[in-house]
Design a protein around this motif. Structure first.
Motif, mmCIF file in Angstrom:
data_model
loop_
_atom_site.group_PDB
_atom_site.id
_atom_site.type_symbol
_atom_site.label_atom_id
_atom_site.label_comp_id
_atom_site.label_asym_id
_atom_site.label_seq_id
_atom_site.Cartn_x
_atom_site.Cartn_y
_atom_site.Cartn_z
ATOM 1 N N THR A 15 23.049 33.648 33.517
ATOM 2 C CA THR A 15 22.045 32.693 34.005
ATOM 3 C C THR A 15 22.368 31.283 33.528
ATOM 4 O O THR A 15 22.179 30.315 34.261
ATOM 5 N N SER A 58 28.171 45.037 34.190
ATOM 6 C CA SER A 58 26.736 44.924 34.422
ATOM 7 C C SER A 58 26.381 43.447 34.363
ATOM 8 O O SER A 58 27.163 42.648 33.843
ATOM 9 N N ILE A 59 25.209 43.096 34.900
ATOM 10 C CA ILE A 59 24.733 41.724 34.712
ATOM 11 C C ILE A 59 23.578 41.696 33.716
ATOM 12 O O ILE A 59 23.058 40.638 33.407
ATOM 13 N N GLU A 60 23.187 42.854 33.212
ATOM 14 C CA GLU A 60 22.072 42.937 32.272
ATOM 15 C C GLU A 60 22.564 43.061 30.835
ATOM 16 O O GLU A 60 23.491 43.818 30.544
ATOM 17 N N LYS A 76 17.267 41.991 30.276
ATOM 18 C CA LYS A 76 17.595 41.984 31.709
ATOM 19 C C LYS A 76 18.769 41.046 31.967
ATOM 20 O O LYS A 76 19.708 41.034 31.201
ATOM 21 N N THR A 77 18.740 40.231 32.986
ATOM 22 C CA THR A 77 19.891 39.425 33.386
ATOM 23 C C THR A 77 20.420 38.591 32.217
ATOM 24 O O THR A 77 19.697 37.788 31.630
ATOM 25 N N CYS A 78 21.695 38.802 31.898
ATOM 26 C CA CYS A 78 22.356 38.190 30.746
ATOM 27 C C CYS A 78 22.240 36.670 30.755
ATOM 28 O O CYS A 78 22.448 36.017 31.778
ATOM 29 N N GLY A 129 18.462 37.784 28.028
ATOM 30 C CA GLY A 129 18.168 38.457 29.287
ATOM 31 C C GLY A 129 16.787 38.127 29.814
ATOM 32 O O GLY A 129 16.052 39.019 30.232
ATOM 33 N N MET A 179 28.506 35.416 39.841
ATOM 34 C CA MET A 179 27.816 36.703 39.664
ATOM 35 C C MET A 179 28.749 37.885 39.929
ATOM 36 O O MET A 179 28.748 38.863 39.171
#
Length: 148
Positions: A59, A99-101, A53-55, A47, A90
């Motif tokens: 990414t 979730s994206i996190e 955070k953002t997986c 993340g 996304m």
């Protein structure tokens, strides 16, 4: 190309994270290696800097789309719909993972030095497959220019 579970297991045991694995798989599919790119992907692990955070699977998937469809030289223009491709990824990711996190998906923090949870393998595999589907749908499934 379906993701080989044994290959993923090997990559995890070699210390690679989700974002790195997605790019390794994408490069392998093209018969290429790029250790510098894989090194750069380390910054997205866990993340982004293991912040939760953002997986990294997301990414990494966005970076794989960029690798296959983005602008890489002054003479290239990249795929005209690259941002739509990434936004499709996304949206799909948020809908399938909730979730994206990382911490939102795993429901726990990723402590420095801890192993990646088992569910990450499935997330990487399905994300890699979705990237392939998106690339095919947008006809961006072209070979990269040889830069080496």
């Amino acid at each position: 190309m379906a993701v080989d579970a044994f290959q993923m297991f090997q990559l995890v045991t070699q210390g690679f994270c989700c974002s790195q694995i997605i790019l390794i798989l994408g490069l392998d599919e093209q018969g290429k290696e790029n250790p510098d790119l894989i090194k750069a992907m380390h910054g997205l692990c866990g993340g982004i800097g293991r912040s939760g955070k953002t997986c990294g699977a997301l990414t990494g998937g966005a970076c794989l789309i960029g690798l296959r469809a983005g602008k890489g030289t002054p003479d290239e223009s990249g795929h005209p719909e690259i941002n739509l491709m990434i936004n499709d990824l996304m949206e799909w990711f948020a809908n399938t993972q909730g979730s994206i996190e990382c911490e939102g998906i795993l429901k726990q923090p990723l402590a420095e030095g801890s192993a990646y949870p088992m569910q990450c393998g499935n997330i990487v595999s399905t994300t890699f497959d979705k990237v392939q589907e998106i690339l095919a749908a947008y006809s961006a499934d072209s070979e990269l220019d040889d830069e080496d």
